[in-house]
Design a protein around this motif. Structure first.
Motif, PDB file in Angstrom:
ATOM      1  N   GLY A 148      -1.217   2.324  -9.341  1.00 58.46           N
ATOM      2  CA  GLY A 148      -1.890   3.152  -8.373  1.00 58.46           C
ATOM      3  C   GLY A 148      -0.760   4.017  -7.627  1.00 58.46           C
ATOM      4  N   PRO A 149      -1.050   4.989  -7.022  1.00 59.73           N
ATOM      5  CA  PRO A 149       0.023   6.174  -6.379  1.00 59.73           C
ATOM      6  C   PRO A 149       0.938   5.441  -5.532  1.00 59.73           C
ATOM      7  CG  PRO A 149      -2.227   6.533  -5.499  1.00 59.73           C
ATOM      8  CD  PRO A 149      -2.419   5.356  -6.460  1.00 59.73           C
ATOM      9  N   GLY A 150       0.738   4.516  -4.703  1.00 57.16           N
ATOM     10  CA  GLY A 150       1.389   3.682  -3.857  1.00 57.16           C
ATOM     11  C   GLY A 150       2.471   2.917  -4.411  1.00 57.16           C
ATOM     12  N   THR A 151       1.958   2.390  -5.352  1.00 60.49           N
ATOM     13  CA  THR A 151       2.994   1.401  -6.354  1.00 60.49           C
ATOM     14  C   THR A 151       3.780   2.449  -7.111  1.00 60.49           C
ATOM     15  OG1 THR A 151       1.242  -0.096  -6.552  1.00 60.49           O
ATOM     16  CG2 THR A 151       3.191  -0.310  -8.105  1.00 60.49           C
ATOM     17  N   LEU A 168       1.114  11.103 -12.327  1.00 58.83           N
ATOM     18  CA  LEU A 168       1.153  10.320 -10.995  1.00 58.83           C
ATOM     19  C   LEU A 168       2.238  11.227 -10.070  1.00 58.83           C
ATOM     20  CD1 LEU A 168       1.044   6.586 -11.816  1.00 58.83           C
ATOM     21  CD2 LEU A 168      -0.425   7.826 -10.184  1.00 58.83           C
ATOM     22  N   ARG A 174       0.461  12.954  -7.499  1.00 59.88           N
ATOM     23  CA  ARG A 174      -0.502  12.011  -6.618  1.00 59.88           C
ATOM     24  C   ARG A 174       0.429  11.524  -5.468  1.00 59.88           C
ATOM     25  NH1 ARG A 174      -5.424  10.739  -8.937  1.00 59.88           N
ATOM     26  NH2 ARG A 174      -6.092  10.591  -6.438  1.00 59.88           N
ATOM     27  N   VAL A 175       1.785  11.878  -5.572  1.00 61.91           N
ATOM     28  CA  VAL A 175       2.613  11.328  -4.550  1.00 61.91           C
ATOM     29  C   VAL A 175       3.308  12.732  -3.923  1.00 61.91           C
ATOM     30  CG1 VAL A 175       4.762  10.161  -4.067  1.00 61.91           C
ATOM     31  CG2 VAL A 175       3.177   9.329  -5.360  1.00 61.91           C
TER      32      VAL A 175
END
Lengths: 303, 303, 303
Positions: free
Chosen positions: C254-257, C197, C200-201
């Motif tokens: 998920g990537p936002g979290t 992850l 992904r950020v």
């Protein structure tokens, strides 16, 4: 890309899902020249979706990179002199290399530097133009522009301006609003998905420009044209916003929570979700729209 | 704006709630020239609160926009040459148009470029000045400045400097700290709300400058003066931080969660929440502070 | 700093925990010159960890500040002309003052401006160099660079290039990937912690450069050398990513979290968590790696 797009809503939705899958399987490199407020959110939206963002916005690098990238976004939100020069360089190189590119003429109209730049860049025939109604009217020379980044005009009011821009520059024009309007090559689509929370998070519109560049990149070498790719980007993006706006308990979330959930939704959204939620109407030439969307009664509101 | 402000804490709190409602009902356009680290958070804080942010920080646009906007923030956190020129242009136009403006002299003192710029800009008589104690002392020529963006001095230590700046430039001066001090026109307020988590998220202070500009914009044409508007911004902002710092189970949250919850709180905060939580004290001229805030025993800590 | 580092994984992990505690107890001031996409995330990562970020990236201030700061990061992600000049000024001042500094040669190789700048800056002997495999290969003149910010090469493929850079410039070289490789002074460490992850950020790699500068700053005046500090930064950072990637119910987020939880984890991570999770191997000179990490079977993947 071919010049024919699906003629009915169901096929356009199916094509959107195909392109979403293709974004994820090909990880298109999206070159972004964008404003300082939304760089982070834009990059994270692209990463969540499955694309690869790269911000290259200085002279002597932007042109080179636009030739390598799968798609290019030029967003005029905070156009420093360096970004202005880099934008011109990138657009020339994108056209030379056949890289599809998106122009987002943020807040043009009243502000002279970006308005002049947008007029110059649009003459280079962007693959797609994305803006709110006021920006599209201003780019077509038909309006005074909005109040900063806010649209002072409705999407429908910009339909004529969008068609004229599409005809003059060979672009697909996407007008963001409560119902999004996409026009190009004599066809139009309305997408009634979305959520008003997209207007309560900065970059809600700007990141769509980048996602459009990702879909245009993914469509290269497929049967899907720029009209289809631009509509697909809008549909996937606005469906993701709907998924993000309401939490597990059915409650609407606040804007901070929405921004986070929206990134999660861009990663999680799939063909099933898009298919079930799509509210798309299509029109060709002078015929009326066919599809379940009624512009006078949107199920969801977004600008 | 009139020059008289509520003389007691209860009336100042009531006025703050009135101005919060007015921000939401008028959606003031807030022109931000701010640093590259906090643009996104600042815009999202304004959107969550109900204002409309616009970052316009290039030459030949900033002046024009400052005349259109409801309020202006000039934050010196990352002052590129382009931003420095844009700031001068914007301030001149704001003064010509009567647009209230806020100066945030980030990290001045040791750093020469921004210190010289802050000295120049303050001579143009900002409506409000917001900074931490070290920045206020440095602006008044009474301190060497902090360590970067951190305050090396206490709010109380900056009270004299704040009063001198207020008297010399006709500004309201807001000193952020565990207890915020707002001074202007012979009156002062202390606000003991807030939470230390505001210092664990970048932009915790900078966004308050933008929110202050939003409240100054909302106060135009009302009975509320700049002292009241600046105090209201501080009160609403710090109460929102308290709401964000503790989750539904009563547990303190981490800094990532806090940033998200703070945006949600800026949208959700209402007159009831502000009224119940306000810890405000008021003083006029040489009289002592009246109100329930005791500077030596803050209920909540924030800088 | 001394030149001797712990020779076994257990001691290296223990030293990492000591340095984490020291970051928190000394709040090192970290001077960041970094790209416009990740400024906010980088500052928040440093704040969450317990360090004090300061972005000072203009001429006539950067040199002065690099002499005051505890550590310096120079990240070449969006190198405007102003930042390029500020970087040269800061590096010269850091070397003059003995401030440890980190070079992050983002996306060098194909892009000429940043590649030339990286070649110039590395000759000033950075304390540490952090990049992905493609960037390290390009800096060593052994590769064509990646595709924008993505690594096209594996960490192992960059081991030789990392050793040569370390030998030529006296730097510690940290290659980020599914397994991180840290090399310097004839020693190497592999860290098999982390989570995909982080890729992904945006800023997942860039913020590690800033955290490395924080650990180098914290190591000043202690027995721990730059190799140990760089390894410690990588270990604490990647363990925090593991803590963030899975929620209370054991589900991947998920990537936002993830981005939010990662900031919370940087604040919450402690010696116990680092000790239990550390997957570190160490090698000296030409001897093989000792430790529980097997490069061919990473327990967690990250780039």
């Amino acid at each position: 890309m071919q010049t024919h797009a699906p003629a009915d809503p169901a096929h356009l939705t199916a094509a959107s899902v195909e392109l979403l899958d293709r974004v994820r399987s090909t990880t298109p490199l999206v070159h972004c020249i964008t404003n300082s407020v939304v760089t982070n959110f834009t990059a994270n939206a692209l990463l969540a979706l499955g694309a690869a963002p790269a911000m290259v916005d200085i002279r002597e690098e932007s042109g080179l990179f636009a030739g390598i990238a799968g798609g290019l976004l030029v967003n005029l939100g905070t156009p420093t002199p360096e970004q202005r020069a880099a934008s011109r360089e990138a657009v020339a190189a994108a056209n030379a290399a056949g890289t599809p590119w998106v122009l987002d003429p943020v807040a043009i109209g009243a502000l002279p530097i970006r308005t002049a730049l947008a007029r110059d860049l649009v003459a280079s025939r962007p693959t797609a133009i994305r803006g709110n109604a006021s920006e599209v009217l201003a780019l077509a020379g038909a309006g005074a522009g909005g109040r900063g980044v806010d649209a002072a005009d409705s999407t429908d009011a910009a339909a004529g301006a969008a068609s004229r821009l599409a005809a003059e520059f060979g672009s697909v024009v996407a007008v963001s609003g409560p119902i999004d309007l996409i026009t190009g090559g004599g066809r139009s689509a309305r997408v009634a998905n979305g959520d008003g929370l997209l207007t309560r998070v900065t970059g809600g519109g700007c990141a769509l420009g980048a996602v459009t560049a990702a879909f245009l990149a993914a469509a290269r070498g497929t049967e899907h044209d720029a009209f289809t790719a631009t509509t697909a980007a809008t549909l996937v993006y606005t469906v993701s916003a709907e998924l993000a706006a309401v939490d597990e308990t059915g409650a609407r979330v606040g804007p901070g929570t929405f921004a986070l959930r929206f990134l999660d939704a861009l990663e999680a959204v799939d063909g099933d979700g898009v298919g079930r939620r799509a509210r798309v109407a299509v029109a060709s030439g002078d015929a009326g729209f066919s599809g379940e969307t009624d512009a006078s009664e949107p199920s969801a509101v977004r600008a």
